[in-house]
Enzyme design. Structure first.
Site, PDB file in Angstrom:
ATOM      1  N   TYR A   1      31.123  35.140  33.211  1.00 11.67           N
ATOM      2  CA  TYR A   1      29.895  34.397  33.515  1.00 11.67           C
ATOM      3  C   TYR A   1      28.680  35.316  33.623  1.00 11.67           C
ATOM      4  O   TYR A   1      27.552  34.866  33.512  1.00 11.67           O
ATOM      5  CB  TYR A   1      30.035  33.603  34.819  1.00 11.67           C
TER       6      TYR A   1
ATOM      7  N   LYS B   1      45.617  36.542  33.319  1.00 11.93           N
ATOM      8  CA  LYS B   1      46.103  36.265  31.959  1.00 11.93           C
ATOM      9  C   LYS B   1      46.402  37.611  31.327  1.00 11.93           C
ATOM     10  O   LYS B   1      45.901  37.972  30.258  1.00 11.93           O
ATOM     11  CB  LYS B   1      45.008  35.481  31.201  1.00 11.93           C
TER      12      LYS B   1
ATOM     13  N   ASP C   1      47.644  29.778  32.703  1.00 11.65           N
ATOM     14  CA  ASP C   1      48.105  28.521  32.090  1.00 11.65           C
ATOM     15  C   ASP C   1      49.240  27.919  32.907  1.00 11.65           C
ATOM     16  O   ASP C   1      49.299  26.706  33.146  1.00 11.65           O
ATOM     17  CB  ASP C   1      48.491  28.721  30.618  1.00 11.65           C
TER      18      ASP C   1
ATOM     19  N   ASP D   1      36.978  28.848  38.716  1.00 17.25           N
ATOM     20  CA  ASP D   1      36.115  27.682  38.519  1.00 17.25           C
ATOM     21  C   ASP D   1      36.968  26.474  38.123  1.00 17.25           C
ATOM     22  O   ASP D   1      36.885  25.384  38.700  1.00 17.25           O
ATOM     23  CB  ASP D   1      35.111  28.032  37.396  1.00 17.25           C
TER      24      ASP D   1
ATOM     25  N   ASP E   1      38.596  23.265  40.725  1.00 13.57           N
ATOM     26  CA  ASP E   1      38.276  21.857  40.463  1.00 13.57           C
ATOM     27  C   ASP E   1      39.562  21.045  40.295  1.00 13.57           C
ATOM     28  O   ASP E   1      39.666  19.920  40.775  1.00 13.57           O
ATOM     29  CB  ASP E   1      37.434  21.712  39.188  1.00 13.57           C
TER      30      ASP E   1
END
Ligand code: NAD
Length: 353
Positions: A138, A188, A220, A244, A248
C-alpha cells in the site's frame, strides 16, 4: 485525556455523535476528558480542498487519542487519487506512525443468529487480528501506471523491512500474552520473498516469547480456515494487504460490521480508534446506522491508550446489556427484537452506563 474527534463523512457524524455522548457521561463521572473536533475525508475536501488539512493533522498530533467516524462516499469517488477521502485516512495513519491495527472479531452470544455461518461454527468467537498498517504494497515505491513498450502497465511494490516486521510482531506477541498465548502469523512465503522475510523475523522474535505458541499459515489457507473453523484462531498477525482482507472476512463472521471497533496504535500506545466499517452512504442521514462499533472503539481507547480498564469494561458491559435487553439496529435486527435507530441505541447505552 485529550481526544481529537474526526466525524468524517456519511454515517460518520451520526455515529460519532453517540460516542461523544458516552465520552461526556464518562467526563461527568470524573474522567478528565478534553475534546477537539476537526474535519477529515470528503467533508474536508468540500471545506478546504484537501482530505487531510494541516490543521486536522496538527490537532490529531497534539491529542493523546483520535476517534474517527468514517470517510468516503460516491460524491468524491471521481476526484484525483491524491484528493480522495481515503487518502486522508492513509495520510493520518502514516503521519502519526500508527503501525499496529488491532481488529477484534467478537461474536456476542445474543447475535449468534446474525452471522451467515452456522451458530455452532461461530458462537463464542473471539479473534484479534493484528494488521501492520503503514508498510507493504500500500505504501511501497515505485508504484504507478505507465507506458512500457507501447502497452499500459500498472505496478506496485511489496516491501517490508526487518524493523517494521519486528515491531508489529512484538505488538502481536504482547497481545497474545494477555489472551490465550496462541499466535498465528499469516504470510505467502511460498511465492513472495517479502513474506519469507516476514516469517523468518516473526520466528526469530518468538524466542523472546517462550510462553506463546506460534504457528504460521499461508494467506490463502487462512482465508479458508476463517470460514471453515474460525474458533481455531486466537491472535493473528499479518501484513497490511493480507490483514485488510482477512480482517474484513473475520468481521463478517460476526454478522455485522456495525458491531466491530478497531484501534491503530503507535509505539507509545497513542492511538486512532474507529469502527471497522466505512461511511455507509446507502444509509447516511437516515438515523439507521449502528453506533455500537464506534462506542466500542471508545472502550478500546480507554483500555489501550489511557489504561482505564475499569471504564473500558463499563462501556462494554453497557453495550452487552443493551443487546441482552433486545435492542437492535436494522443491521443486526431479527424477529422478536426491538428495532431502534442510531439515537435510540445511544440513549439505551447511556441508560445502561
Ligand atoms: P461500508 O462499510 O461503508 O458499508 C458496507 C455495508 O455495511 C453497507 O450496506 C452499509 O449500509 C453497512 N454498514 C456499514 N456500517 C454500518 C453501520 N454502522 N450500521 C449499519 N450498517 C452499516 O463499506 P462500502 O459500502 O464498501 O464503502 C462505503 C464508503 O466508505 C466508500 O467510500 C469507502 O471508500 C469508505 N470506507 C471507509 C472506511 C473508513 O473510513 N475507515 C472503511 C471502509 C470503507
Amino acid at each position: 485525556m485529550k481526544i481529537c474527534v474526526l466525524p468524517g463523512d456519511g454515517i460518520g457524524p451520526e455515529i460519532t455523535a453517540q460516542a461523544l455522548r458516552v465520552l461526556a457521561a464518562l467526563r461527568s463521572d470524573g474522567l478528565p476528558i478534553e475534546i477537539e473536533q476537526a474535519l477529515i475525508g470528503g467533508s474536508a475536501v468540500d471545506a478546504e480542498g484537501v482530505p487531510l488539512p494541516a490543521s486536522t493533522l496538527g490537532l490529531a498530533g497534539e491529542a493523546d487519542a483520535v476517534l474517527l467516524g468514517a470517510v468516503g462516499g460516491p460524491k468524491w469517488d471521481g476526484l484525483p487519487r491524491d484528493r480522495r477521502p481515503e487518502r486522508g485516512l492513509l495520510g493520518i495513519r502514516k503521519s502519526l506512525e500508527l503501525f499496529a491495527n488491532l481488529r477484534p472479531a467478537i461474536l456476542y452470544p445474543e447475535l449468534a443468529n446474525a452471522s451467515t455461518l452456522k451458530p455452532e461454527v461461530v458462537a463464542g468467537l473471539d479473534i484479534m487480528i493484528v494488521r501492520e498498517l503503514t508498510g507493504d504494497i500500500y505504501f511501497g515505491q515505485p508504484r504507478g501506471i505507465e507506458q512500457r513498450d507501447g502497452e499500459t502497465v500498472g505496478f506496485n511494490t511489496m516491501i517490508y523491512s526487518e524493523a517494521e516486521i519486528r515491531r508489529i510482531a512484538r505488538v502481536a506477541f504482547d497481545i497474545a500474552m494477555k489472551r490465550s498465548r496462541r499466535l498465528c502469523s499469516v504470510d505467502k512465503m511460498n511465492v513472495l520473498e517479502c513474506t519469507q522475510l516476514w516469517r523468518d523475523v516473526v520466528t526469530e522474535e518468538a524466542k523472546s516469547y517462550p510462553d506463546v505458541e506460534l504457528s504460521h499459515m499461508l494467506v490463502d489457507n487462512a482465508a479458508m480456515q476463517l470460514v471453515r473453523n474460525p474458533k481455531q484462531f486466537d491472535v493473528m498477525v499479518t501484513g497490511n494487504m493480507f490483514g485488510d482482507i482477512l480482517s474484513d472476512e473475520a468481521s463478517m463472521l460476526t454478522g455485522s460490521i456495525g458491531m466491530l471497533p478497531s484501534a491503530s496504535l503507535d509505539a507509545a500506545n497513542k492511538g486512532m480508534y474507529e469502527p471497522s466499517h466505512g461511511s455507509a452512504p446507502d444509509i447516511a442521514g437516515k438515523g439507521l446506522a449502528n453506533p455500537l462499533a464506534t462506542i466500542l472503539s471508545v472502550a478500546m481507547m480507554l483500555r489501550y491508550t489511557f489504561g482505564q480498564e475499569e471504564a473500558a469494561a463499563r462501556v462494554e458491559d453497557a453495550v452487552k446489556r443493551v443487546l441482552a435487553e433486545g435492542l437492535r439496529t436494522a443491521d443486526i435486527h431479527e424477529k422478536g427484537k426491538r428495532q431502534v435507530g442510531t439515537a435510540a441505541m445511544g440513549d439505551a447505552v447511556l441508560a445502561a452506563l
